[in-house]
Design a protein around this motif. Structure first.
Motif, PDB file in Angstrom:
ATOM      1  N   ASP A 112     -27.233   0.286  12.929  1.00  0.00           N
ATOM      2  CA  ASP A 112     -26.253  -0.102  13.951  1.00  0.00           C
ATOM      3  C   ASP A 112     -24.987   0.747  13.848  1.00  0.00           C
ATOM      4  OD1 ASP A 112     -27.986  -2.035  14.856  1.00  0.00           O
ATOM      5  OD2 ASP A 112     -26.991  -3.696  13.817  1.00  0.00           O
ATOM      6  N   THR A 113     -24.552   0.994  12.616  1.00  0.00           N
ATOM      7  CA  THR A 113     -23.345   1.801  12.422  1.00  0.00           C
ATOM      8  C   THR A 113     -23.569   3.231  12.883  1.00  0.00           C
ATOM      9  OG1 THR A 113     -22.655   0.439  10.537  1.00  0.00           O
ATOM     10  CG2 THR A 113     -21.675   2.628  10.723  1.00  0.00           C
ATOM     11  N   PHE A 114     -24.714   3.792  12.536  1.00  0.00           N
ATOM     12  CA  PHE A 114     -25.033   5.161  12.959  1.00  0.00           C
ATOM     13  C   PHE A 114     -24.993   5.270  14.479  1.00  0.00           C
ATOM     14  CE2 PHE A 114     -27.631   8.687  14.243  1.00  0.00           C
ATOM     15  CZ  PHE A 114     -27.447   9.656  13.271  1.00  0.00           C
ATOM     16  N   PHE A 124     -23.694  11.417   8.756  1.00  0.00           N
ATOM     17  CA  PHE A 124     -24.337  12.213   7.715  1.00  0.00           C
ATOM     18  C   PHE A 124     -24.630  11.359   6.484  1.00  0.00           C
ATOM     19  CE2 PHE A 124     -24.040  14.717   3.829  1.00  0.00           C
ATOM     20  CZ  PHE A 124     -24.985  15.701   4.061  1.00  0.00           C
ATOM     21  N   SER A 125     -23.664  10.548   6.065  1.00  0.00           N
ATOM     22  CA  SER A 125     -23.843   9.705   4.885  1.00  0.00           C
ATOM     23  C   SER A 125     -25.019   8.748   5.060  1.00  0.00           C
ATOM     24  CB  SER A 125     -22.564   8.911   4.600  1.00  0.00           C
ATOM     25  OG  SER A 125     -21.511   9.766   4.236  1.00  0.00           O
ATOM     26  N   ILE A 126     -25.140   8.199   6.259  1.00  0.00           N
ATOM     27  CA  ILE A 126     -26.234   7.265   6.521  1.00  0.00           C
ATOM     28  C   ILE A 126     -27.575   7.990   6.513  1.00  0.00           C
ATOM     29  CG2 ILE A 126     -27.250   5.746   8.267  1.00  0.00           C
ATOM     30  CD1 ILE A 126     -24.331   5.015   9.054  1.00  0.00           C
ATOM     31  N   ASP A 140     -39.155   6.018  11.003  1.00  0.00           N
ATOM     32  CA  ASP A 140     -39.066   6.164  12.458  1.00  0.00           C
ATOM     33  C   ASP A 140     -37.634   6.449  12.901  1.00  0.00           C
ATOM     34  OD1 ASP A 140     -41.777   5.784  12.824  1.00  0.00           O
ATOM     35  OD2 ASP A 140     -41.594   3.624  13.149  1.00  0.00           O
ATOM     36  N   PHE A 141     -36.674   5.836  12.229  1.00  0.00           N
ATOM     37  CA  PHE A 141     -35.280   6.068  12.596  1.00  0.00           C
ATOM     38  C   PHE A 141     -34.872   7.504  12.290  1.00  0.00           C
ATOM     39  CE2 PHE A 141     -30.704   5.937  11.456  1.00  0.00           C
ATOM     40  CZ  PHE A 141     -30.220   5.711  12.734  1.00  0.00           C
ATOM     41  N   LEU A 142     -35.302   8.027  11.154  1.00  0.00           N
ATOM     42  CA  LEU A 142     -34.977   9.408  10.801  1.00  0.00           C
ATOM     43  C   LEU A 142     -35.598  10.386  11.797  1.00  0.00           C
ATOM     44  CD1 LEU A 142     -35.436   9.074   6.948  1.00  0.00           C
ATOM     45  CD2 LEU A 142     -33.291   9.634   8.110  1.00  0.00           C
ATOM     46  N   VAL A 143     -36.805  10.093  12.233  1.00  0.00           N
ATOM     47  CA  VAL A 143     -37.443  10.937  13.250  1.00  0.00           C
ATOM     48  C   VAL A 143     -36.640  10.889  14.545  1.00  0.00           C
ATOM     49  CG1 VAL A 143     -39.506  11.255  14.672  1.00  0.00           C
ATOM     50  CG2 VAL A 143     -39.737  10.710  12.243  1.00  0.00           C
ATOM     51  N   SER A 144     -36.130   9.705  14.870  1.00  0.00           N
ATOM     52  CA  SER A 144     -35.340   9.578  16.102  1.00  0.00           C
ATOM     53  C   SER A 144     -34.042  10.380  16.019  1.00  0.00           C
ATOM     54  CB  SER A 144     -35.034   8.100  16.388  1.00  0.00           C
ATOM     55  OG  SER A 144     -34.020   7.594  15.532  1.00  0.00           O
TER      56      SER A 144
END
Length: 208
Positions: A112-114, A124-126, A140-144
């Motif tokens: 949510d913060t990202f 970047f930290s997230i 899946d989130f990293l791919v997005s």
């Protein structure tokens, strides 16, 4: 140096003295007392450098020494800092805390913060922390991130690729291989490292 001396340092009006106290926090007798003391500072000190030092110190604690109650308090504090602290350095440290201590219930907070921030350092930290966190849901989130609006930002690309490598999900292999010929050298190098990690992970599983 003893516990009382550290408490005096933490109560000082001098911010450098308070930071020195944070660096000597292990003089306090119990993990729970250290956690509670650092949380109070990280969520309440008036100086952002002191708050940052406290949150960073929390993220470096030994996860094995934390009780479930400690972890709940840490997650609550990290969520507070993510939402309420006006300094992105402190927010980034809170994201690092959730990832480093593998506070899995904070995964959605990181996502949510990202999605809600425009601050590149926090993003970047997230992205970088999700690999260390090791939650399979992060794949899946990293791919997005790689496929989304940030796909032209090399720092975020390297962070997301690195985290995919750390997760060890074999689905990541063709994804990181797309970046082996990227025009940015740092992206290419990170893709090579991530690919090696994924291949090693796959080879290890096959040998079991």
């Amino acid at each position: 140096m003893n516990a009382d001396s550290v408490k005096d340092m933490l109560a000082s009006d001098d911010l450098l003295e308070r930071i020195r106290g944070i660096n000597r926090i292990n003089e306090l007798p119990s993990t729970s007392e250290r956690v509670e003391t650092l949380i109070k500072i990280s969520t309440g000190d008036v100086n952002q450098q002191v708050r940052y030092a406290a949150v960073s110190r929390l993220s470096n604690m030994d996860r094995a020494s934390l009780s479930e109650e400690d972890k709940e308090k840490l997650l609550t504090a990290a969520r507070f800092v993510l939402v309420n602290d006006s300094e992105s350095s402190c927010q980034s440290a809170a994201a690092d805390l959730i990832a480093a201590l593998r506070l899995y219930e904070g995964f959605d907070d990181l996502v949510d913060t990202f999605n809600s921030t425009s601050d590149w350092m926090l993003k970047f930290s997230i992205a970088a922390g999700l690999g260390e966190m090791g939650d399979a849901k992060a794949f899946d989130f990293l791919v997005s991130i790689l496929d989304g609006e940030s796909s032209n930002e090399s720092l975020l690309i390297t962070a997301a690729i690195g985290s995919i490598g750390e997760l060890g999900d074999e689905r990541g292999l063709p994804i990181v291989e797309r970046y082996l010929e990227n025009e940015d050298k740092s992206v290419r190098e990170r893709a090579k490292i991530a690919r090696a990690m994924l291949l090693k992970k796959g080879a290890g599983e096959e040998s079991i």
